[in-house]
Write a protein that holds these residues in place. Structure first.
Motif, short mmCIF file in Angstrom:
data_model
loop_
_atom_site.label_atom_id
_atom_site.label_comp_id
_atom_site.label_asym_id
_atom_site.label_seq_id
_atom_site.Cartn_x
_atom_site.Cartn_y
_atom_site.Cartn_z
N GLY A 520 0.71 -1.22 -0.01
CA GLY A 520 -0.10 0.04 0.00
C GLY A 520 0.93 1.30 0.11
O GLY A 520 2.09 1.30 0.17
N PRO A 521 0.13 2.48 -0.01
CA PRO A 521 1.03 3.70 0.06
C PRO A 521 1.76 3.96 1.09
O PRO A 521 1.68 3.51 2.19
N LEU A 522 3.02 4.36 1.03
CA LEU A 522 4.12 4.59 1.98
C LEU A 522 3.81 5.89 2.58
O LEU A 522 3.48 6.84 1.78
N ASP A 523 4.12 6.07 3.87
CA ASP A 523 4.08 7.69 4.39
C ASP A 523 5.29 8.39 3.56
O ASP A 523 6.36 7.81 3.37
N PRO A 524 4.86 9.50 3.26
CA PRO A 524 5.71 10.49 2.58
C PRO A 524 7.02 10.87 3.34
O PRO A 524 8.12 11.09 2.91
N ALA A 562 6.28 2.76 -11.90
CA ALA A 562 6.88 4.19 -12.35
C ALA A 562 8.03 4.66 -11.42
O ALA A 562 7.68 4.49 -10.11
N ALA A 563 9.14 4.74 -11.93
CA ALA A 563 10.17 5.11 -11.15
C ALA A 563 11.23 5.99 -11.64
O ALA A 563 11.15 6.30 -12.95
N ASP A 564 12.10 6.65 -10.84
CA ASP A 564 12.88 7.69 -11.56
C ASP A 564 14.22 6.86 -12.21
O ASP A 564 14.67 5.74 -11.33
N PRO A 565 14.46 7.14 -13.51
CA PRO A 565 15.26 6.48 -14.22
C PRO A 565 16.79 6.08 -13.49
O PRO A 565 17.24 4.91 -13.48
N ALA A 566 17.26 7.23 -12.88
CA ALA A 566 18.69 6.98 -12.33
C ALA A 566 18.54 6.07 -10.99
O ALA A 566 19.52 5.37 -10.80
N GLY A 567 17.50 6.33 -10.26
CA GLY A 567 17.41 5.25 -9.07
C GLY A 567 17.05 4.03 -9.43
O GLY A 567 17.47 3.05 -9.09
N LEU A 568 16.22 3.82 -10.50
CA LEU A 568 16.05 2.47 -10.92
C LEU A 568 17.36 1.79 -11.49
O LEU A 568 17.30 0.43 -11.23
N ALA A 569 17.99 2.54 -12.19
CA ALA A 569 19.42 1.95 -12.80
C ALA A 569 20.38 1.58 -11.78
O ALA A 569 21.00 0.37 -12.02
N ALA A 570 19.94 2.22 -10.67
CA ALA A 570 21.12 1.77 -9.50
C ALA A 570 20.78 0.90 -8.67
O ALA A 570 21.56 0.11 -7.87
N ALA A 638 2.33 8.29 -14.30
CA ALA A 638 2.03 7.16 -13.15
C ALA A 638 0.50 7.94 -12.66
O ALA A 638 -0.04 7.10 -11.64
N ALA A 639 -0.15 8.80 -13.31
CA ALA A 639 -1.46 9.15 -13.02
C ALA A 639 -1.66 9.48 -11.41
O ALA A 639 -2.66 9.28 -10.85
N GLY A 640 -0.46 10.05 -10.83
CA GLY A 640 -0.52 10.43 -9.54
C GLY A 640 -0.43 9.37 -8.55
O GLY A 640 -0.88 9.84 -7.26
N ALA A 641 -0.10 8.17 -8.94
CA ALA A 641 -0.10 7.09 -7.87
C ALA A 641 0.73 7.38 -6.80
O ALA A 641 1.83 8.00 -7.11
N ALA A 642 0.60 6.89 -5.57
CA ALA A 642 1.40 7.28 -4.19
C ALA A 642 2.68 6.43 -4.30
O ALA A 642 2.52 5.12 -4.84
N VAL A 643 3.75 6.54 -3.90
CA VAL A 643 4.86 5.84 -3.78
C VAL A 643 4.52 4.50 -2.94
O VAL A 643 3.98 4.83 -1.64
N ASP A 644 4.72 3.43 -3.22
CA ASP A 644 4.42 2.06 -2.46
C ASP A 644 5.50 1.28 -2.06
O ASP A 644 5.55 0.28 -1.81
#
Length: 824
Positions: A520-524, A562-570, A638-644
């Protein structure tokens, strides 16, 4: 002819009782699964729940509709757009409104949902104690929420995915449980701060006026009457649950139907083979081949009618128990029950009668060809080979199964990993090997008994000779064991192997040292703190969906992250076959080889999780694998989906203990669980899903119970037909314990023969799965369900030994001289 058949049935009642039992149980299985399957065709009508007290509801449409040359195609949106604020304002001018904001809440360690208090009247919820909330630190909970919460209690509440995070609030009231959710109601202003988006609006106004206003806001639905249930939580849960049960019972019906038809046909064939001496005597007395054939068919007709009727009654009585078991195991909804459909009973009855007559027709043809002298000469020793028709049929079925497996491996290895394929396709190989079993029974029996035959005493030698000379009897008894072992090994082994492959693939794809989230969504606040942990690089990702129209007619939805490319690559090791992760941007997408368009640089039109249609460039292509390699986009798509989910990878030289301590501290402060990569894979990619395993065990349990009873039934028939042989052993000096020991050892030898054949079939099917995984570039071992196979073999061994010894013990009560001197 009928009177002759009835007299024959009275004389050889053990044989006919065995055939009756096999057919009645088979029909009962078909009727039971058919009745349960019929009950899945219609879900019960449910009334609106969340907005039952509101005449009109405006909610985002969760369905994507696309016009194609062959008609409209639909798909479910993962992230429907919220109700626009302009529409909310316009609706409030039409009449009284209730704005619903729904967000996840952790309350006293349990999952709940949060709402603004103003929407409580739309259900309606009734206050049972206390009052409404009037401040940011006050809440109202449903009765039963948490561990005995009461008005005045201070409780710790976590609202994942929101800036409000975790805090202690006061319970100022309780409402009666509505039965469909555990709700926590906040002050309207606080709920809007936690979750700014409006998920639905209840309106007390004319529906036509609401529709006119809503026309200017695409993607919104106006719900009235029973359609208001579309705004309820998980409105399709009933139909989705029934679809899962339907698939399970459809598979069960296929497997049990296959097992019952095969066992019934084998039992009829064995029953005719037992009566070779009788038919030889009839032929000697002047009976024509046609008369012998008609006798067998009439007997089958009588047994078929009686056994099919009994089976229908048995299935009708057992169906409610099956439905209850499905509900108890969580495989079906709690309300699931057998309906009043009668077509499964008709199907089962006529199927049973048809199988009986078909089996009798084949057996009667063989019986009519018996020559009097040949039958009398071969009555005691049955070393005859297979009939040409059975040889051709067995070879055709086996080659078909092998051909289907080979074709799948050559053209689409991923198809081998699909449930319908790995459950139904092995049946061809199982049937083919069972039909061809008499070809290998004699050499396999002699091989398995080579050592026991050389041990002191005559038991091993006699068991070897009896099993290897009675080929039809040995093959008939070994067939149920073969089916038991082959089904258990193939189905459970395949599911376990695929589960292991998925877990292995997930572990290989993730390059992180720690993972948080996934439920589920994580706390920001947690996400922000983790990003600032020294010595580590993080990748915060979101679950979303992407839909594409392929070949102009097929609307296919794929899970996406949906992820930031730099973080995903790392932090990830995606199984790329072309392109680079670093090339992913807001104008591109990473796809897999299953997509119709899969060339780097090509543009593809897709619908995002909120229904927006965009054109994206393919930045990279992944291999298909086990099917878990989905799609990757950037957060902008990602249509505004929250980080999970957050993946954390340590940088070179970082202190593992220090990073772990900081992550766990952030997790404790925000109610977030942080796991190592291995623990996360185990938790989120279990080797075998609980429901999948429970469903397979239920299917196998039904099929194995039936084949186990059939094994016992066949052994009773076979042992009862050897009364004279046992008497001769007694006259040669064997004691009763020695005779019983011989019978038990012989039964275990036959079980061993069936086990080896079944193990070979299961091994062949598992090698096919292993080959598919290798072709998909997934390196994972084959998982053999040794525990299940051991249990199946133990059950077969016990059933065989008991079923052989008991009738032999009953036969030994008569003096050997009387049996040996009697006439048949």
């Amino acid at each position: 002819m009928l009177s002759s058949a009835l007299r024959s049935m009275r004389t050889r009642w053990v044989t006919f009782i065995g055939t009756f039992v096999a057919l009645a149980l088979g029909v009962g299985l078909i009727a039971m699964t058919g009745l349960a399957l019929a009950a899945t065709f219609d879900a019960p009508e449910r009334r609106p729940e969340r907005f039952a007290g509101t005449p009109v509801v405006v909610a985002p449409s969760d369905t994507l509709r696309v016009a194609t040359p062959v008609g409209e195609r639909t798909a479910v949106l993962t992230d429907p757009r919220p109700v626009p604020q302009g529409l909310v304002t316009g609706l409030s001018a039409l009449g009284r409104t209730a704005e619903d904001r729904t967000f996840p809440v952790r309350l006293a360690g349990n999952d709940a949902v949060g709402h603004p208090w103003s929407v409580a009247a739309a259900t309606p919820y009734r206050v049972t104690s206390g009052r409404a909330p009037h401040g940011p630190d006050e809440v109202v909970v449903t009765a039963g929420a948490g561990a005995g919460l009461r008005t005045g209690d201070r409780i710790r509440i976590t609202t994942p995915g929101s800036a409000a995070g975790t805090g202690t609030r006061t319970v100022v009231g309780t409402v009666a449980d509505a039965g469909f959710e555990t709700a926590v109601f906040f002050d309207d202003a606080e709920a809007a701060r936690i979750h700014p988006a409006v998920d639905a609006v209840g309106v007390h106004a004319e529906a036509d006026a609401v529709r006119r206003l809503t026309r200017d806001f695409p993607g919104m639905s106006v719900l009235t009457g029973d359609d208001r249930r579309r705004a309820d939580p998980d409105p399709d849960r009933d139909s989705e649950a029934l679809t899962a049960v339907n698939a399970l019972l459809g598979t069960a019906a296929g497997i049990t139907g296959f097992v019952s038809v095969f066992v019934v046909a084998s039992t009829f064939s064995f029953a005719v083979a037992q009566r070779r001496r009788e038919f030889g005597l009839l032929r000697t007395a002047g009976a024509t081949p046609g008369q012998v054939r008609r006798t067998v068919v009439v007997e089958a007709l009588v047994i078929g009618v009686l056994a099919s009727a009994a089976g229908c009654l048995l299935g009708e009585a057992a169906a409610p128990m099956l439905a209850g078991r499905l509900a108890d195991e969580g495989l079906a909804p709690a309300w699931f029950a057998i309906g009043d459909a009668t077509w499964p009973l008709h199907t089962a009855f006529w199927t049973g009668l048809g199988v009986a007559l078909a089996g009798a027709a084949v057996s009667s043809h063989r019986a009519g060809r018996i020559r009097p002298v040949e039958a009398l000469r071969d009555a005691s020793v049955d070393t005859a080979g297979m009939t040409p028709s059975r040889l051709l049929l067995g070879a055709a079925v086996l080659l078909t199964g092998l051909g289907l497996l080979g074709w799948s491996l050559l053209t689409d290895p991923g198809d081998v990993l699909k449930r319908k394929t790995y459950i139904l396709q092995p049946m061809w190989i199982v049937v083919g090997c069972a039909l061809l079993a008499p070809l290998v029974v004699r050499p396999l029996t002699r091989l398995l008994t080579w050592l026991p035959a050389r041990l002191p005493g005559a038991t091993g030698l006699l068991a070897r000779q009896n099993a290897s000379t009675g080929i039809r009897r040995t093959a008939a008894v070994a067939a149920p064991v073969l089916i038991n072992v082959a089904l258990a090994g193939s189905l459970l082994g395949t599911v376990a192997t695929i589960g292991e492959a998925k877990a292995t693939e997930a572990a290989a794809v993730s390059g992180a040292d720690f993972v948080a989230g996934g439920d589920g969504p994580l706390d920001p606040r947690f996400v922000e703190r983790v990003r600032n942990v020294p010595g580590a690089v993080t990748s915060a990702s979101r679950s979303t969906g992407v839909t594409v129209l392929e070949e102009g007619t097929a609307l296919i939805s794929s899970e996406a992250r949906a992820a930031d490319p730099a973080g995903l690559a790392a932090t990830a090791r995606l199984p790329l076959v072309s392109g680079r992760i670093e090339d992913l941007d807001d104008d591109s997408v990473v796809v897999n080889e299953e997509w119709e368009k899969r060339t780097v640089g090509q543009r593809v039109s897709v619908w995002l999780g909120d229904g927006r249609k965009v054109s994206l460039r393919i930045a990279a292509v992944m291999r298909t694998g086990t099917g878990s390699n989905g799609v990757y986009v950037t957060p902008a798509n990602a249509a505004g989906a929250a980080v999970d989910r957050v993946d954390v990878k340590l940088l070179g030289g970082a202190d593992l203990a220090a990073v772990r301590a900081l992550l766990e501290e952030a997790g404790r402060d925000t109610g977030t669980t942080v796991m190592t990569r291995e623990a996360w894979v185990t938790a989120h990619h279990p080797r075998t899903g609980a429901n999948t395993r429970a469903g397979l065990l239920l299917i196998l349990g039904i099929a194995l119970l039936y084949t186990g009873i059939s094994l016992a039934n066949t052994l009773v028939m076979a042992t009862s037909d050897r009364v004279r042989d046992l008497a001769v052993l007694r006259l040669t000096g064997a004691t009763k314990p020695q005779v019983l020991r011989l019978v038990a050892v012989e039964a275990l030898v036959v079980v061993a023969v069936g086990a080896v054949l079944g193990g070979a079939v299961a091994g062949l099917n598992l090698l096919g799965v292993k080959g598919a995984l290798e072709l998909l570039s997934v390196s994972s071992p084959v998982v053999v369900p040794w525990t299940a196979l051991g249990a199946v073999l133990a059950a077969c061994a016990v059933a065989a030994a008991v079923s052989a010894v008991l009738p032999a013990l009953a036969a030994l009560r008569t003096r050997p001289v009387e049996i040996a001197g009697s006439r048949e």
